[in-house]
Design an enzyme around this catalytic site. Structure first.
Site, short mmCIF file in Angstrom:
data_model
loop_
_atom_site.label_atom_id
_atom_site.label_comp_id
_atom_site.label_asym_id
_atom_site.label_seq_id
_atom_site.Cartn_x
_atom_site.Cartn_y
_atom_site.Cartn_z
N SER A 141 0.77 -1.10 0.13
CA SER A 141 -0.11 0.07 0.07
C SER A 141 0.90 1.28 -0.20
O SER A 141 2.16 1.15 0.34
CB SER A 141 -0.85 0.24 1.13
OG SER A 141 -1.47 1.19 1.56
N TYR A 154 -1.97 -0.69 10.19
CA TYR A 154 -1.90 -0.90 8.56
C TYR A 154 -0.48 -0.32 7.99
O TYR A 154 0.14 -1.16 7.21
CB TYR A 154 -3.10 -0.20 8.02
CG TYR A 154 -3.21 -0.73 6.71
CD1 TYR A 154 -3.78 -2.03 6.26
CD2 TYR A 154 -3.19 0.30 5.62
CE1 TYR A 154 -3.88 -2.28 4.91
CE2 TYR A 154 -3.48 0.17 4.22
CZ TYR A 154 -3.70 -1.28 3.96
OH TYR A 154 -3.94 -1.46 2.49
N1 LIG Z 1 -8.78 -0.97 -1.08
C1 LIG Z 1 -7.71 0.06 -0.97
O1 LIG Z 1 -8.03 1.10 -0.69
C2 LIG Z 1 -6.18 -0.47 -0.67
C3 LIG Z 1 -5.37 0.51 -0.87
C4 LIG Z 1 -4.09 -0.16 -0.91
C5 LIG Z 1 -3.74 -1.44 -0.80
N2 LIG Z 1 -4.97 -2.28 -0.85
C6 LIG Z 1 -4.32 -3.58 -0.51
O2 LIG Z 1 -5.15 -4.43 -1.51
C7 LIG Z 1 -5.48 -5.66 -0.86
C8 LIG Z 1 -6.78 -6.15 -1.44
O3 LIG Z 1 -7.73 -5.28 -0.70
P1 LIG Z 1 -9.05 -5.23 -1.36
O4 LIG Z 1 -9.30 -3.49 -1.45
O5 LIG Z 1 -9.35 -5.69 -2.59
O6 LIG Z 1 -10.05 -5.45 0.10
P2 LIG Z 1 -11.17 -6.33 0.20
O7 LIG Z 1 -12.16 -6.07 -0.72
O8 LIG Z 1 -11.87 -6.08 1.41
O9 LIG Z 1 -10.82 -7.90 0.14
C9 LIG Z 1 -10.20 -8.40 1.19
C10 LIG Z 1 -9.76 -10.04 0.79
O10 LIG Z 1 -9.09 -10.39 1.89
C11 LIG Z 1 -9.63 -11.58 2.28
N3 LIG Z 1 -9.33 -11.91 3.60
C12 LIG Z 1 -9.56 -11.04 4.62
N4 LIG Z 1 -9.06 -11.59 5.91
C13 LIG Z 1 -8.97 -13.06 5.46
C14 LIG Z 1 -8.25 -13.86 6.11
N5 LIG Z 1 -8.02 -13.80 7.68
N6 LIG Z 1 -7.98 -15.17 5.73
C15 LIG Z 1 -8.07 -15.21 4.26
N7 LIG Z 1 -8.57 -14.27 3.44
C16 LIG Z 1 -9.02 -12.94 4.11
C17 LIG Z 1 -11.33 -11.47 1.84
O11 LIG Z 1 -11.81 -12.64 1.67
P3 LIG Z 1 -12.92 -13.09 2.88
O12 LIG Z 1 -13.35 -12.02 3.58
O13 LIG Z 1 -14.01 -13.90 1.97
O14 LIG Z 1 -11.95 -14.32 3.47
C18 LIG Z 1 -11.15 -10.76 0.52
O15 LIG Z 1 -11.10 -11.56 -0.48
C19 LIG Z 1 -5.13 -5.81 0.42
O16 LIG Z 1 -3.89 -6.25 0.86
C20 LIG Z 1 -5.26 -4.31 0.81
O17 LIG Z 1 -4.46 -3.84 1.94
C21 LIG Z 1 -6.08 -1.82 -0.56
#
Ligand SMILES: NC(=O)c1ccc[n+]([C@@H]2O[C@H](COP(=O)([O-])OP(=O)(O)OC[C@H]3O[C@@H](n4cnc5c(N)ncnc54)[C@H](OP(=O)(O)O)[C@@H]3O)[C@@H](O)[C@H]2O)c1
Length: 270
Positions: A141, A154
């Protein structure tokens, strides 16, 4: 790396960025191993992909040791069958926008476990069964390079993810395995609550669609780019924060009242 017919283990496959990556990777001809906690959600993603029969789903909680062991066992089985995994994408992530003082110990531990410890353990296991040449790509991130109020844990986890990726890539130099890092800025997914989305809008913090992030991840995989930050001006702030952190601190200070206002809306009693 050419992605056609490559077998890719993708964690967080049911989330916003995960689904967008799955779509892009499947369209590029990759065969996916979709990981998340909820079987039905993963099946729903699989059904939308090009050639759904080429992909498999695997439900696992990455903070659960028994589930990690099952994942390791399956990785070994794939490897022994001659159909080993070529790429691991550590994408699963969680965060809680809050003051550190207001967090529970359990929530801090969970955030570190999902965002940092789990990717380290999955990477460690993958070294036993990943094909050579192989790639581990870690999703970080912009907050891994810029400390930001409300995201202390985070930021710490993602900074750890960045240094872990850098160190492991150097440790594995010449082994046939590359370790890459991609750092999105704010992205329109359910990771961010509607309050956080509103705050970002009011602060003028730009955000990307998950599809933009997915395309950048594909570029990193194809060109084996060691590290990539997505989006201006965040990409610039990352550099400035390394060299002149006081300048970034001053600019965040101007946002402080608004950040406190929004955390106050989450916890009106505080
Ligand atoms: N969205 C943003 O603003 C942003 C910005 C920078 C970086 N990121 C990074 O991008 C990545 C994806 O984020 P996203 O925005 O797509 O988030 P999201 O839509 O909330 O998806 C999170 C994913 O992680 C899985 N997950 C959460 N806890 C888990 C666990 N204990 N075991 C296995 N799977 C788990 C969830 O699946 P289930 O809940 O079904 O298990 C879901 O598939 C993350 O690493 C995040 O930090 C996001």
């Amino acid at each position: 790396m050419d992605l056609k017919r490559k077998r890719i283990l993708l964690t967080g496959a049911s989330g916003g960025i995960g689904q967008a990556m799955a779509t892009e990777l499947a369209s590029a001809g990759a065969h996916l191993f979709l990981v998340g906690r909820h079987h039905e959600k993963l099946e729903a993603v699989r059904a939308t992909l090009a050639e759904p029969e080429k992909h498999v789903v695997f439900s696992a909680d990455l903070t659960c040791e028994a589930d990690l062991e099952r994942l390791n066992h399956t990785g070994n089985q794939f490897n022994q069958s001659g159909e080993g995994i070529d790429i691991v994408i550590n994408n699963a992530g969680v965060n809680e926008f809050n003051f550190l003082a207001s967090r529970t110990i359990a929530s801090v531990q969970q955030e570190l476990n999902v965002n940092l410890l789990a990717p380290m353990l999955v990477s460690k296991m993958a070294l036993n069964w990943l094909n050579r040449p192989g790639i581990i790509l870690n999703i970080g991130s912009a907050f891994g390079s810029i400390g930001y109020p409300g995201y202390t844990v985070y930021c710490g986890a993602k900074a750890g993810m960045y240094r872990f990726s850098e160190a492991l890539d150097r440790e594995l130099d010449g082994s046939g395995i590359r370790v890459l890092y991609v750092a999105p800025r704010a992205t329109d997914t359910d990771l961010n609550s509607s309050l956080v989305k509103q705050m970002n809008q009011e602060l003028g913090n730009r955000s990307d669609s998950p599809q933009v992030v997915a395309k950048q991840v594909i570029e990193s995989l194809k060109h084996e780019t060691t590290s990539r930050w997505i989006g201006w001006p965040e990409k610039l702030f990352v550099r400035v924060n390394q060299i002149f952190p006081a300048i970034v601190a001053q600019s965040i200070r101007r946002q402080q009242a608004k950040i406190h206002h929004f955390i106050g809306l989450i916890h009106p009693e505080k």
